[in-house]
Design a protein around this motif. Structure first.
Motif, PDB file in Angstrom:
ATOM      1  N   PHE A 177      77.604 -35.156   0.146  1.00  0.00           N
ATOM      2  CA  PHE A 177      78.634 -34.290   0.701  1.00  0.00           C
ATOM      3  C   PHE A 177      78.459 -32.864   0.214  1.00  0.00           C
ATOM      4  CE2 PHE A 177      82.041 -36.589   2.914  1.00  0.00           C
ATOM      5  CZ  PHE A 177      82.710 -35.529   3.519  1.00  0.00           C
ATOM      6  N   THR A 178      79.015 -31.928   0.986  1.00  0.00           N
ATOM      7  CA  THR A 178      79.174 -30.576   0.470  1.00  0.00           C
ATOM      8  C   THR A 178      80.099 -30.623  -0.746  1.00  0.00           C
ATOM      9  OG1 THR A 178      81.106 -30.115   1.867  1.00  0.00           O
ATOM     10  CG2 THR A 178      78.946 -29.587   2.781  1.00  0.00           C
ATOM     11  N   ALA A 179      79.905 -29.665  -1.642  1.00  0.00           N
ATOM     12  CA  ALA A 179      80.751 -29.652  -2.847  1.00  0.00           C
ATOM     13  C   ALA A 179      80.957 -28.198  -3.280  1.00  0.00           C
ATOM     14  CB  ALA A 179      80.080 -30.447  -3.972  1.00  0.00           C
ATOM     15  N   CYS A 180      82.130 -27.951  -3.708  1.00  0.00           N
ATOM     16  CA  CYS A 180      83.212 -28.855  -4.049  1.00  0.00           C
ATOM     17  C   CYS A 180      84.201 -28.911  -2.883  1.00  0.00           C
ATOM     18  CB  CYS A 180      83.880 -28.343  -5.315  1.00  0.00           C
ATOM     19  SG  CYS A 180      85.369 -29.139  -5.852  1.00  0.00           S
ATOM     20  N   THR A 181      84.249 -30.036  -2.167  1.00  0.00           N
ATOM     21  CA  THR A 181      85.199 -30.259  -1.083  1.00  0.00           C
ATOM     22  C   THR A 181      86.184 -31.320  -1.550  1.00  0.00           C
ATOM     23  OG1 THR A 181      83.604 -29.653   0.629  1.00  0.00           O
ATOM     24  CG2 THR A 181      85.455 -31.037   1.292  1.00  0.00           C
ATOM     25  N   MET A 182      87.470 -30.966  -1.577  1.00  0.00           N
ATOM     26  CA  MET A 182      88.494 -31.796  -2.215  1.00  0.00           C
ATOM     27  C   MET A 182      89.521 -32.280  -1.191  1.00  0.00           C
ATOM     28  SD  MET A 182      87.463 -31.832  -5.326  1.00  0.00           S
ATOM     29  CE  MET A 182      88.847 -32.760  -5.996  1.00  0.00           C
ATOM     30  N   VAL A 183      89.937 -33.553  -1.347  1.00  0.00           N
ATOM     31  CA  VAL A 183      90.901 -34.178  -0.449  1.00  0.00           C
ATOM     32  C   VAL A 183      92.116 -34.644  -1.257  1.00  0.00           C
ATOM     33  CG1 VAL A 183      91.244 -35.906   1.352  1.00  0.00           C
ATOM     34  CG2 VAL A 183      88.942 -35.018   0.923  1.00  0.00           C
ATOM     35  N   PRO A 184      93.315 -34.113  -0.994  1.00  0.00           N
ATOM     36  CA  PRO A 184      94.522 -34.638  -1.634  1.00  0.00           C
ATOM     37  C   PRO A 184      94.975 -35.913  -0.937  1.00  0.00           C
ATOM     38  CG  PRO A 184      95.082 -32.732  -0.278  1.00  0.00           C
ATOM     39  CD  PRO A 184      93.598 -32.931  -0.158  1.00  0.00           C
ATOM     40  N   THR A 188      94.964 -36.637 -16.196  1.00  0.00           N
ATOM     41  CA  THR A 188      95.386 -38.029 -16.307  1.00  0.00           C
ATOM     42  C   THR A 188      96.117 -38.518 -15.068  1.00  0.00           C
ATOM     43  OG1 THR A 188      97.367 -37.279 -17.459  1.00  0.00           O
ATOM     44  CG2 THR A 188      95.508 -37.979 -18.815  1.00  0.00           C
ATOM     45  N   GLU A 189      96.865 -37.634 -14.405  1.00  0.00           N
ATOM     46  CA  GLU A 189      97.670 -38.066 -13.263  1.00  0.00           C
ATOM     47  C   GLU A 189      96.958 -37.944 -11.922  1.00  0.00           C
ATOM     48  OE1 GLU A 189     101.373 -36.036 -13.250  1.00  0.00           O
ATOM     49  OE2 GLU A 189     102.164 -37.122 -14.987  1.00  0.00           O
ATOM     50  N   LYS A 190      96.055 -36.972 -11.775  1.00  0.00           N
ATOM     51  CA  LYS A 190      95.497 -36.678 -10.448  1.00  0.00           C
ATOM     52  C   LYS A 190      93.983 -36.843 -10.341  1.00  0.00           C
ATOM     53  CE  LYS A 190      99.614 -34.809  -9.399  1.00  0.00           C
ATOM     54  NZ  LYS A 190     100.597 -35.459  -8.500  1.00  0.00           N
ATOM     55  N   LEU A 191      93.266 -36.811 -11.471  1.00  0.00           N
ATOM     56  CA  LEU A 191      91.813 -36.655 -11.391  1.00  0.00           C
ATOM     57  C   LEU A 191      91.022 -37.787 -12.015  1.00  0.00           C
ATOM     58  CD1 LEU A 191      89.675 -34.561 -10.427  1.00  0.00           C
ATOM     59  CD2 LEU A 191      89.697 -33.646 -12.749  1.00  0.00           C
ATOM     60  N   ASP A 192      91.357 -38.178 -13.219  1.00  0.00           N
ATOM     61  CA  ASP A 192      90.499 -39.073 -13.992  1.00  0.00           C
ATOM     62  C   ASP A 192      90.358 -40.429 -13.311  1.00  0.00           C
ATOM     63  OD1 ASP A 192      88.858 -39.817 -16.022  1.00  0.00           O
ATOM     64  OD2 ASP A 192      90.445 -40.246 -17.462  1.00  0.00           O
ATOM     65  N   HIS A 193      89.149 -40.976 -13.372  1.00  0.00           N
ATOM     66  CA  HIS A 193      88.901 -42.304 -12.813  1.00  0.00           C
ATOM     67  C   HIS A 193      87.543 -42.787 -13.318  1.00  0.00           C
ATOM     68  CE1 HIS A 193      90.863 -45.078 -10.073  1.00  0.00           C
ATOM     69  NE2 HIS A 193      89.680 -45.449  -9.626  1.00  0.00           N
ATOM     70  N   GLN A 194      87.211 -44.019 -12.971  1.00  0.00           N
ATOM     71  CA  GLN A 194      85.926 -44.605 -13.346  1.00  0.00           C
ATOM     72  C   GLN A 194      84.778 -43.726 -12.865  1.00  0.00           C
ATOM     73  OE1 GLN A 194      85.272 -48.382 -11.489  1.00  0.00           O
ATOM     74  NE2 GLN A 194      83.098 -48.446 -11.974  1.00  0.00           N
ATOM     75  N   ILE A 195      83.789 -43.499 -13.739  1.00  0.00           N
ATOM     76  CA  ILE A 195      82.625 -42.688 -13.391  1.00  0.00           C
ATOM     77  C   ILE A 195      81.460 -43.602 -13.035  1.00  0.00           C
ATOM     78  CG2 ILE A 195      80.978 -40.962 -14.197  1.00  0.00           C
ATOM     79  CD1 ILE A 195      83.772 -39.859 -13.879  1.00  0.00           C
ATOM     80  N   GLY A 196      80.845 -43.328 -11.899  1.00  0.00           N
ATOM     81  CA  GLY A 196      79.680 -44.099 -11.467  1.00  0.00           C
ATOM     82  C   GLY A 196      78.404 -43.309 -11.653  1.00  0.00           C
ATOM     83  N   ARG A 197      77.374 -43.939 -12.192  1.00  0.00           N
ATOM     84  CA  ARG A 197      76.066 -43.299 -12.343  1.00  0.00           C
ATOM     85  C   ARG A 197      75.399 -43.144 -10.990  1.00  0.00           C
ATOM     86  NH1 ARG A 197      74.200 -47.553 -14.671  1.00  0.00           N
ATOM     87  NH2 ARG A 197      72.074 -46.964 -14.067  1.00  0.00           N
ATOM     88  N   LEU A 198      74.581 -42.108 -10.866  1.00  0.00           N
ATOM     89  CA  LEU A 198      73.882 -41.847  -9.609  1.00  0.00           C
ATOM     90  C   LEU A 198      72.837 -42.928  -9.361  1.00  0.00           C
ATOM     91  CD1 LEU A 198      73.472 -37.996 -10.025  1.00  0.00           C
ATOM     92  CD2 LEU A 198      75.352 -39.278  -8.973  1.00  0.00           C
ATOM     93  N   GLY A 199      72.833 -43.450  -8.153  1.00  0.00           N
ATOM     94  CA  GLY A 199      71.930 -44.542  -7.813  1.00  0.00           C
ATOM     95  C   GLY A 199      72.498 -45.909  -8.122  1.00  0.00           C
ATOM     96  N   GLN A 200      73.725 -45.941  -8.649  1.00  0.00           N
ATOM     97  CA  GLN A 200      74.395 -47.208  -8.952  1.00  0.00           C
ATOM     98  C   GLN A 200      75.115 -47.722  -7.706  1.00  0.00           C
ATOM     99  OE1 GLN A 200      77.460 -46.607 -11.862  1.00  0.00           O
ATOM    100  NE2 GLN A 200      77.766 -48.781 -12.289  1.00  0.00           N
ATOM    101  N   ARG A 201      75.338 -49.013  -7.652  1.00  0.00           N
ATOM    102  CA  ARG A 201      76.116 -49.625  -6.572  1.00  0.00           C
ATOM    103  C   ARG A 201      77.602 -49.406  -6.856  1.00  0.00           C
ATOM    104  NH1 ARG A 201      75.534 -54.774  -3.280  1.00  0.00           N
ATOM    105  NH2 ARG A 201      77.646 -55.548  -2.940  1.00  0.00           N
ATOM    106  N   ALA A 202      78.293 -48.745  -5.925  1.00  0.00           N
ATOM    107  CA  ALA A 202      79.741 -48.550  -6.066  1.00  0.00           C
ATOM    108  C   ALA A 202      80.495 -49.804  -5.664  1.00  0.00           C
ATOM    109  CB  ALA A 202      80.201 -47.371  -5.214  1.00  0.00           C
TER     110      ALA A 202
END
Length: 555
Positions: free
Chosen positions: A94-101, A234-248
């Motif tokens: 994707f283009t970055a930084c493109t953000m979706v609320p 903590t409320e809007k952004l943080d989440h599990q981080i996936g490595r590049l090339g990993q299966r989501a």
């Protein structure tokens, strides 16, 4: 061929999405298809509304992204003439930084009753530059506190990035800020739609989300930026981080119906269009600066050294591939500048002659410009028509052309703009070198490759051998490479890139006499760069005068 397997890469660009079917055994591109976004880039009024948008706004409608999955993917598979059962995975960029609320289930706020006429409820495209005051606030507080992460972004956070865009929502529409459960990179939102799982990709989190050494900026820092912003991470952004090339995750039944692909196949962790292209070029080794040239240019490179580089978009461990420091820099306007010039600054006689020859106006101007000696036009330009991303990180800067006379032609100016963008890349290269980060090769991908004069100017002006990526869909190819790794066909992304990626090494070499002439011109570019970029605030003042006059005329 019997037993061949395939991967699909989908590249979500600024105006359209492109799907590519790739054979995993050798990277052969079987077929592609494109879907143009229905709503394109929303810059003037909201869809179906008379609500006007301020200057420097750039929004998108997330349903346009899903339409790419519904149309371009099945079309590409059909054109490839393969059995969908032989497709092992799908990857996206994707283009970055493109953000979706979004709400907690991933529904974009702009699709909900009560929010369709709220501009801040829409996706904020990468080139949404209006949060510059918020970026200035973040930078000032970070500098005052001596935040350890700030030098890894060249000392300045961009208005394009997650924190500035979120702070703008908080400042200008607190109700939208309160209503959004997550502020999600579009790269991760589309993977969420495909797999049903929300995973933050390491690339976006590091470069655009200020995540360094496993941590985001602290609550104390955010509270000092704005007390109501303290819990943003903590409320809007943080989440599990996936490595590049990993299966989501695996492709959901719904996404399988959209795409025509087998349910359960691997969905790769999301990625950024520029960074994923490094794999397509098989240029993961240190020192290969990959420039993805289109409407803007993003420069990305792996290195085995960590240095603080002024004005860079970031350096992130594992940001491009595991085990390396990934650097990013960029130019906010390149192809956009050439397009603006052709649309607004070329006399009708040139249009007529181009049509008579059966050429595009770009091709005709390029042909005429190629007949000039280096420096013959007596001009130097600054490539800041969309602001400056690296190394000044200031989107309130604007374009300049110096040296015009009554004999100056549109051909002279066109060539000067081509050269200005090359000098902008040289400034980035020299900033890397001065900071102790080696750059040994310039690798170019993207639509501007077809302009041979431009490529030779870059080789001459930058002073490096220039390699090219032959794929016309390099980001989509890179995403397919990541999909093949996520599917387990290869052990990792470098192994997949070695098998499926490619570049034409040293396609353009610097011409010594041209390089000498450009060295002289570059000194003038640097003088203008310093005077307009660091020496005074003229461009910011002019923007404010223009904004006041526009508001006065509207009132």
């Amino acid at each position: 061929m019997k037993n061949e397997k395939y991967a699909v890469g989908v590249d979500f660009g600024t105006l359209s999405g492109r799907a590519l079917v790739v054979r995993v055994s050798d990277g052969a591109e079987m077929a592609s298809a494109e879907h143009v976004y229905t709503h394109a880039v929303v810059t003037e009024t909201l869809p179906g509304s008379q609500i006007r948008l301020p200057s420097q706004w750039a929004l998108q409608v997330p349903s346009d992204y899903v339409d790419v999955l519904r149309t371009a993917v099945p079309e590409a598979v059909a054109k490839a003439g393969i059995d969908p059962a032989d497709i092992v995975g799908i990857g996206t960029d994707f283009t970055a930084c493109t953000m979706v609320p979004v709400r907690g289930d991933g529904t974009p706020l702009c699709e909900l009753d009560g929010f369709t006429e709220r501009p801040h409820a829409y996706a904020k495209l990468w080139r949404h530059h209006s949060p510059q005051p918020q970026a200035d606030r973040i930078n000032a507080v970070a500098a005052r506190r001596g935040e350890s992460w700030l030098p890894r972004y060249g000392g300045l956070i961009s208005s394009e990035w997650e924190f500035a865009k979120a702070l703008e929502i908080l400042d200008e529409d607190p109700e939208v800020y309160a209503a959004m459960d997550r502020f999600v990179e579009a790269a991760d939102w589309i993977v969420w739609q495909l797999s049903g799982i929300y995973v933050r990709n390491a690339c976006s989190a590091g470069y655009k989300g200020i995540r360094q050494d496993g941590r985001y900026p602290s609550r104390e820092f955010l509270a000092e930026v704005r007390p109501e912003f303290a819990d943003f991470v903590t409320e809007k952004l943080d989440h599990q981080i996936g490595r590049l090339g990993q299966r989501a995750g695996g492709l959901t039944a719904q996404a399988a119906r959209w795409t025509g692909l087998p349910e359960g196949i691997a969905v790769a962790v999301g990625n950024v269009d520029a960074h994923v292209t490094v794999a397509a070029a098989d240029a993961l080794e240190p020192g290969c600066l990959v420039a993805i040239m289109g409407t803007s240019t993003c420069h990305v490179m792996n290195s085995d050294v960590l240095r603080d580089v002024p004005g860079m978009c970031g350096v992130v461990r594992d940001g491009i591939s595991d085990g390396s420091w990934g650097y990013e820099a960029g130019q906010s306007g390149v192809g956009d500048i050439f397009g603006w010039f052709v649309d607004n600054c070329v006399p009708e006689a040139y249009h007529v002659e181009a049509r008579r020859r059966g050429q595009s106006l770009h091709a005709y101007l390029t042909e005429l410009a190629s007949q000039q000696r280096v420096g013959e036009h007596g001009l130097v330009a600054l490539d800041w028509h969309s602001g400056n991303r690296s190394v000044l990180v200031d989107h309130e800067l604007s374009g300049v052309m110096i040296g015009q006379t009554l004999e100056t032609t549109c051909v002279d100016m066109y060539r000067a703009l081509l050269e200005a963008t090359a000098f902008g890349t040289r400034m980035i290269v020299e900033t890397f070198l001065a900071s102790g980060v080696p750059v040994t090769e310039l690798v170019v991908a993207g639509g501007l490759l077809k302009n041979r004069l431009l490529m030779q100017i870059y080789a001459d002006a930058v002073g490096l051998p220039l390699s090219t990526v032959p794929s016309a869909q390099a980001p989509a190819l890179g995403s397919a490479i990541h999909a093949a790794a996520a599917a387990g066909v290869f052990d990792n992304v470098p192994a997949a890139a070695a098998q499926m990626g490619r570049r034409t090494r040293n396609a353009y070499e610097p011409i010594p006499e041209n390089a000498d002439a450009y060295n002289r011109l570059y000194r003038e570019y640097v003088a203008a760069y310093e005077w307009f970029g660091r020496g005074n605030a003229m461009m910011r003042r002019l923007r404010r005068i223009g904004a006041r006059e526009t508001l006065g005329a509207t009132a």
